[in-house]
Enzyme design. Structure first.
Site, PDB file in Angstrom:
ATOM      1  CG  ASP A  13      -9.259  10.964  27.106  1.00  0.00           C
ATOM      2  OD1 ASP A  13      -8.521  11.585  28.436  1.00  0.00           O
ATOM      3  OD2 ASP A  13      -8.374   9.776  26.767  1.00  0.00           O
TER       4      ASP A  13
ATOM      5  CG  PHE B 232      -7.972  23.053  21.331  1.00  0.00           C
ATOM      6  CD1 PHE B 232      -9.244  22.917  20.802  1.00  0.00           C
ATOM      7  CD2 PHE B 232      -7.078  21.690  22.184  1.00  0.00           C
ATOM      8  CE1 PHE B 232     -10.177  22.011  21.294  1.00  0.00           C
ATOM      9  CE2 PHE B 232      -7.942  20.115  22.276  1.00  0.00           C
ATOM     10  CZ  PHE B 232      -9.323  20.913  21.161  1.00  0.00           C
TER      11      PHE B 232
END
Ligand code: ITT
Length: 228
Positions: free
Chosen positions: A75, A184
């Site tokens: 995460d 990204f």
């Protein structure tokens, strides 16, 4: 079994998959993706936590139990000082549920319009879930040596289940416009203080050497390597 032979990467973000696979390539571990394992229909894990550690734990334990495999989850997000730490754990959905990287980046630039203090950091917590059937020797001692946290029994832990958490971060500045087309997420807007380029201009290896994800993974990799 005294070493890990298979690890499931519990992420559906293709950018993370590329980086995690590149890092794990030399470990002689069979790396599976979510598409490679039978998961119950509608079994997507909801990220209901308010911290990186909580959401990494939810994903590693949720997918790991469903697949009954050692499972690595990540995460991560971008904490921007001028936005009081936003978008933070909500980085993937900054511009709304299912937002694209382009929309998230556009919103970030909009929120920072006219702001001169643009310091930010990427943060990441990786969680490695170990199902009860794995018998790895000396887990706590090895982990202490590697500087990892053996998480305290998480909510609803079953006998024999274990979880390893590791955190990393990297500092930078938010650019005024996108630079580069690699990577990204927020990479084109993140000027790395260590690389002196945006993350989208860096090779996967250069980014991985100093990135939040690379740093979080480093002790986990070291520990996996020590298992032989
Ligand atoms: P999974 O939960 O399936 O892993 P996700 O993209 O939803 O995929 P997160 O909830 O951890 O993952 O959100 C992470 C977001 O933070 C990601 O979508 C990017 O917007 C941003 N992010 C994290 N690491 C990044 C990186 O290395 N470069 C650029 N942006 C990053």
């Amino acid at each position: 079994m005294s070493r890990l032979t298979q690890v499931l990467l519990a992420t559906s973000n293709p950018g993370k998959v590329r980086e995690l696979r590149a890092r794990l390539a030399s470990l002689h571990i069979d790396v599976l993706g979510l598409a490679d394992v039978p998961l119950p229909p509608g079994g997507e894990v909801e990220e209901t936590g308010t911290t990186y550690a909580a959401n990494a734990t939810l994903k590693a334990v949720g997918y790991g139990r469903a697949a009954n495999l050692p499972t690595l989850a990540d995460d991560s997000g971008l904490d921007v000082d001028a936005l009081d730490g936003a978008p933070g754990v909500y980085s993937a959905r900054f511009a709304g549920p299912g937002a694209t990287d382009a929309l998230n980046n556009a919103l970030l630039l909009e929120r920072l319009a006219g702001v001169t203090h643009r310091a930010a950091r990427f943060r990441c917590v990786v969680a490695l879930y170990l199902p009860p059937h794995l018998q790895l020797p000396d887990l706590p001692a090895t982990l202490t040596t590697a500087g990892l946290t053996l998480a305290p029994p998480f909510d609803g832990a079953l006998p024999g289940e274990r979880l390893i958490l590791s955190a990393g971060s990297t500092e930078g500045t938010i650019l005024h416009d996108p630079h580069g087309d690699g990577g990204f997420g927020y990479d084109p807007l993140f000027l790395s203080h260590e690389l002196h380029t945006s993350f989208a201009e860096a090779s996967i290896e250069a980014k991985g050497a100093i990135s939040h994800r690379g740093r979080a993974l480093e002790p986990v990799e070291r520990w996996l390597r020590s298992l032989g």
